[in-house]
Enzyme design. Structure first.
Site, PDB file in Angstrom:
ATOM      1  N   TYR A 125      36.615 -29.957 -18.614  1.00  0.00           N
ATOM      2  CA  TYR A 125      35.392 -30.549 -19.171  1.00  0.00           C
ATOM      3  C   TYR A 125      34.099 -29.752 -19.000  1.00  0.00           C
ATOM      4  O   TYR A 125      33.083 -30.113 -19.587  1.00  0.00           O
ATOM      5  CB  TYR A 125      35.207 -31.961 -18.590  1.00  0.00           C
ATOM      6  CG  TYR A 125      36.283 -32.913 -19.036  1.00  0.00           C
ATOM      7  CD1 TYR A 125      36.255 -33.468 -20.296  1.00  0.00           C
ATOM      8  CD2 TYR A 125      37.351 -33.233 -18.196  1.00  0.00           C
ATOM      9  CE1 TYR A 125      37.257 -34.336 -20.722  1.00  0.00           C
ATOM     10  CE2 TYR A 125      38.358 -34.095 -18.611  1.00  0.00           C
ATOM     11  CZ  TYR A 125      38.302 -34.643 -19.877  1.00  0.00           C
ATOM     12  OH  TYR A 125      39.287 -35.490 -20.294  1.00  0.00           O
ATOM     13  N   PHE A 412      38.836 -45.285 -13.459  1.00  0.00           N
ATOM     14  CA  PHE A 412      38.891 -45.755 -14.849  1.00  0.00           C
ATOM     15  C   PHE A 412      39.478 -44.652 -15.721  1.00  0.00           C
ATOM     16  O   PHE A 412      39.556 -43.511 -15.281  1.00  0.00           O
ATOM     17  CB  PHE A 412      37.497 -46.157 -15.338  1.00  0.00           C
ATOM     18  CG  PHE A 412      36.434 -45.130 -15.108  1.00  0.00           C
ATOM     19  CD1 PHE A 412      36.255 -44.087 -16.013  1.00  0.00           C
ATOM     20  CD2 PHE A 412      35.627 -45.175 -13.971  1.00  0.00           C
ATOM     21  CE1 PHE A 412      35.280 -43.136 -15.797  1.00  0.00           C
ATOM     22  CE2 PHE A 412      34.652 -44.205 -13.763  1.00  0.00           C
ATOM     23  CZ  PHE A 412      34.464 -43.186 -14.662  1.00  0.00           C
TER      24      PHE A 412
HETATM   25  C1  LIG Z   1      43.553 -31.908 -21.871  1.00  0.00           C
HETATM   26  C2  LIG Z   1      43.900 -32.140 -23.329  1.00  0.00           C
HETATM   27  C3  LIG Z   1      43.261 -33.442 -23.796  1.00  0.00           C
HETATM   28  C4  LIG Z   1      43.348 -30.950 -24.160  1.00  0.00           C
HETATM   29  O1  LIG Z   1      43.457 -31.242 -25.546  1.00  0.00           O
HETATM   30  P1  LIG Z   1      43.490 -30.077 -26.646  1.00  0.00           P
HETATM   31  O2  LIG Z   1      43.338 -30.729 -27.975  1.00  0.00           O
HETATM   32  O3  LIG Z   1      44.673 -29.242 -26.417  1.00  0.00           O
HETATM   33  O4  LIG Z   1      42.174 -29.273 -26.310  1.00  0.00           O
HETATM   34  P2  LIG Z   1      41.401 -28.273 -27.314  1.00  0.00           P
HETATM   35  O5  LIG Z   1      42.400 -27.639 -28.238  1.00  0.00           O
HETATM   36  O6  LIG Z   1      40.257 -28.964 -27.954  1.00  0.00           O
HETATM   37  O7  LIG Z   1      40.884 -27.207 -26.259  1.00  0.00           O
HETATM   38  C5  LIG Z   1      39.539 -26.826 -26.139  1.00  0.00           C
HETATM   39  C6  LIG Z   1      39.474 -25.697 -25.128  1.00  0.00           C
HETATM   40  O8  LIG Z   1      39.781 -26.235 -23.836  1.00  0.00           O
HETATM   41  C7  LIG Z   1      40.860 -25.494 -23.249  1.00  0.00           C
HETATM   42  N1  LIG Z   1      41.693 -26.445 -22.534  1.00  0.00           N
HETATM   43  C8  LIG Z   1      42.196 -27.606 -22.992  1.00  0.00           C
HETATM   44  N2  LIG Z   1      42.914 -28.216 -22.051  1.00  0.00           N
HETATM   45  C9  LIG Z   1      42.866 -27.428 -20.961  1.00  0.00           C
HETATM   46  C10 LIG Z   1      43.438 -27.519 -19.671  1.00  0.00           C
HETATM   47  N3  LIG Z   1      44.204 -28.565 -19.318  1.00  0.00           N
HETATM   48  N4  LIG Z   1      43.181 -26.527 -18.804  1.00  0.00           N
HETATM   49  C11 LIG Z   1      42.415 -25.481 -19.149  1.00  0.00           C
HETATM   50  N5  LIG Z   1      41.851 -25.336 -20.374  1.00  0.00           N
HETATM   51  C12 LIG Z   1      42.085 -26.303 -21.268  1.00  0.00           C
HETATM   52  C13 LIG Z   1      41.584 -24.901 -24.437  1.00  0.00           C
HETATM   53  O9  LIG Z   1      42.323 -23.756 -24.057  1.00  0.00           O
HETATM   54  C14 LIG Z   1      40.447 -24.572 -25.369  1.00  0.00           C
HETATM   55  O10 LIG Z   1      39.830 -23.385 -24.926  1.00  0.00           O
HETATM   56  P3  LIG Z   1      39.243 -22.296 -25.956  1.00  0.00           P
HETATM   57  O11 LIG Z   1      38.204 -23.038 -26.755  1.00  0.00           O
HETATM   58  O12 LIG Z   1      38.684 -21.254 -25.074  1.00  0.00           O
HETATM   59  O13 LIG Z   1      40.403 -21.875 -26.790  1.00  0.00           O
HETATM   60  C15 LIG Z   1      45.430 -32.212 -23.536  1.00  0.00           C
HETATM   61  O14 LIG Z   1      45.999 -31.002 -23.075  1.00  0.00           O
HETATM   62  C16 LIG Z   1      46.084 -33.357 -22.813  1.00  0.00           C
HETATM   63  O15 LIG Z   1      46.185 -34.436 -23.372  1.00  0.00           O
HETATM   64  N6  LIG Z   1      46.551 -33.145 -21.561  1.00  0.00           N
HETATM   65  C17 LIG Z   1      47.300 -34.178 -20.815  1.00  0.00           C
HETATM   66  C18 LIG Z   1      46.473 -35.435 -20.537  1.00  0.00           C
HETATM   67  C19 LIG Z   1      45.218 -35.107 -19.792  1.00  0.00           C
HETATM   68  O16 LIG Z   1      45.248 -34.434 -18.785  1.00  0.00           O
HETATM   69  N7  LIG Z   1      44.090 -35.618 -20.291  1.00  0.00           N
HETATM   70  C20 LIG Z   1      42.803 -35.450 -19.692  1.00  0.00           C
HETATM   71  C21 LIG Z   1      42.489 -36.690 -18.938  1.00  0.00           C
HETATM   72  S1  LIG Z   1      41.035 -36.574 -17.974  1.00  0.00           S
END
Ligand SMILES: CC(C)(COP(=O)(O)OP(=O)(O)OC[C@H]1O[C@@H](n2cnc3c(N)ncnc32)[C@H](O)[C@@H]1OP(=O)(O)O)[C@@H](O)C(=O)NCCC(=O)NCCS
Length: 412
Positions: A125, A412
């Site tokens: 984030y 949450f």
């Molecule tokens: C975390 C999550 C929501 C990311 O969704 P996503 O659609 O793949 O993210 P995006 O494609 O918009 O990524 C945006 C950027 O963030 C990075 N990023 C996304 N998830 C990341 C992670 N877990 N760790 C490190 N970097 C991450 C991407 O590499 C990308 O970087 P870039 O712009 O330099 O290429 C997804 O991987 C997920 O659902 N994970 C499991 C559930 C979870 O952990 N949710 C978060 C709850 S707090």
């Protein structure tokens, strides 16, 4: 490839499907009873995601909550939750689009000047302007080593186990008084209490059923509570039970100390674990042997200022401050600019200015120092904040810092 549409949750069935999708990404099975609890405090208009016409490809949302800021003001906050992107759609920018939609929405709504979230992984984030603003601790120890300093006053109150209904009758008022000035504390209306004390197989997977204790003053006034789960265990040499502490609150120090003695002296218990304690949890200072309580520091909550000027004016400052901040905010560019912050213990004002800046700081690092738990001076030492006027980093650190570490008891 099927078109994805970004939309909010429409009705009860849609909410059930939304929960099924998000639990699946979290590698969990949705618990029907938990979903019913969420329903009681969820505003469907705040839950959204990408939908392909048949199922949710991604989910996100927020709860409208009230958070306590340094100095005691309770203000609206968007408590961000349910963020997932399905494995089939990951790393294609869906999260980025959802964060864009959500932060634009919070800004347009105008109710909340800030958003907060707990992150599953800390790398996610920062790019969206969220800064890690608090730490939690996991306290563990062998209860027989956790005696108190001699001078600790336990008062004349009494502690006894109680049932959920009695806890619910007295716990909320005790919680409100005990945490009134705790930075990061979120108000806990009734449905959130139900969620807090709920029990099911999943919640019991490491321990026994949830139990409650109440402390009463000698005149009968309830003044403290504990929520905990004992885990019974035995070896050939005797009992080795563990107490998993979930929450301890009291309206005065004597009640607080006596409840802890009740927990730490429970028969057949040999060890304790308190997950989610504050870094400055008073229990740590009550002990005769402070080293006997191990304290593992873990990350706490992330803060994102959606409206920098309004958010900075909402909190109080530990020392009089008059400082110009040069804020960089790539993801929410409406915040980029210089702000003059004037304030102290009685309140604050913050306005855009053309005056030269004292420090330059990113939105992410401003979020990190906002609750008073992270030092602007140490972020400057790390090279993340630029001190433009000599001495201003220390002045900012003293003003933004707070004597009580932020702690967020609710998840949450
Ligand atoms: C975390 C999550 C929501 C990311 O969704 P996503 O659609 O793949 O993210 P995006 O494609 O918009 O990524 C945006 C950027 O963030 C990075 N990023 C996304 N998830 C990341 C992670 N877990 N760790 C490190 N970097 C991450 C991407 O590499 C990308 O970087 P870039 O712009 O330099 O290429 C997804 O991987 C997920 O659902 N994970 C499991 C559930 C979870 O952990 N949710 C978060 C709850 S707090």
């Amino acid at each position: 490839m099927v078109d994805l549409i970004l939309r909010t949750v429409r009705d009860d069935n849609d909410f059930t499907a939304f929960n099924a999708a998000l639990h699946s990404v979290f590698l969990q099975d949705p618990q029907d009873d938990e979903v019913e609890l969420y329903r009681a405090f969820t505003d469907f208009d705040r839950m959204f995601g990408f939908h392909d016409g048949a199922r949710w490809a991604s989910t996100a949302g927020d709860y409208g909550k009230q958070v306590t800021l340094p100095g005691g003001a309770q203000v609206p906050v968007a408590a961000v939750t349910a963020v997932t992107v399905s494995p089939a759609h990951r790393r294609r920018g869906l999260l980025t689009q959802m964060m864009r939609y959500q932060l634009d929405g919070i800004r347009a709504r105008g109710t909340e000047a800030l958003a907060m979230l707990f992150a599953s992984e800390t790398m996610i984030y920062g790019r969206f302007g969220y800064g890690l603003a608090s730490q939690n601790t996991v306290l563990t120890g062998q209860v027989r080593d956790l005696g108190f300093r001699q001078e600790v006053d336990l008062g004349d109150g009494v502690v006894a186990e109680t049932d959920a209904a009695t806890l619910l009758a007295h716990g909320p008022a005790i919680f409100d008084r005990a945490t009134a000035d705790l930075p990061g504390r979120m108000a806990r209306p009734h449905p959130w209490w139900d969620y807090q004390i709920h029990d099911n197989d999943e919640r019991r997977k490491d321990s026994g059923r949830v139990r409650f204790a109440l402390h009463h003053e000698p005149d009968g006034t309830p003044s403290g509570f504990a929520i905990y789960r004992p885990k019974s265990d035995w070896t050939a040499t005797g009992p080795t039970g563990t107490l998993h502490i979930e929450e301890v609150r009291a309206t005065n120090p004597r009640a607080y100390a006596r409840i802890w003695r009740f927990l730490l002296e429970m028969d057949l218990v040999r060890s304790m674990k308190y997950d989610g304690a504050a870094v400055d949890e008073p229990l740590r200072y009550l002990l005769a042997d402070q080293r006997a309580l191990q304290c593992a520091v873990v990350d706490g909550i992330f803060v994102r200022l959606v409206d920098v000027a309004r958010a900075l004016a909402l909190r109080r400052y530990a020392a009089p401050v008059d400082i110009v901040l040069d804020v960089r905010d790539e993801f929410c560019p409406w915040n980029t600019g210089r702000y003059r912050l004037q304030g102290g213990l009685d309140g604050a004002e913050c306005e855009s200015t053309d005056a030269p800046a004292d420090i330059a700081i990113s939105a992410r690092d401003l979020g990190a120092i906002y609750l008073g738990g992270i030092s602007a001076a140490q972020l400057t030492a790390a090279g993340l904040v630029d001190e433009l006027t000599p001495g201003s980093a220390l002045r900012a650190a003293v003003a933004f810092g707070w004597p009580v570490a932020p702690a967020i008891p609710d998840h949450f």
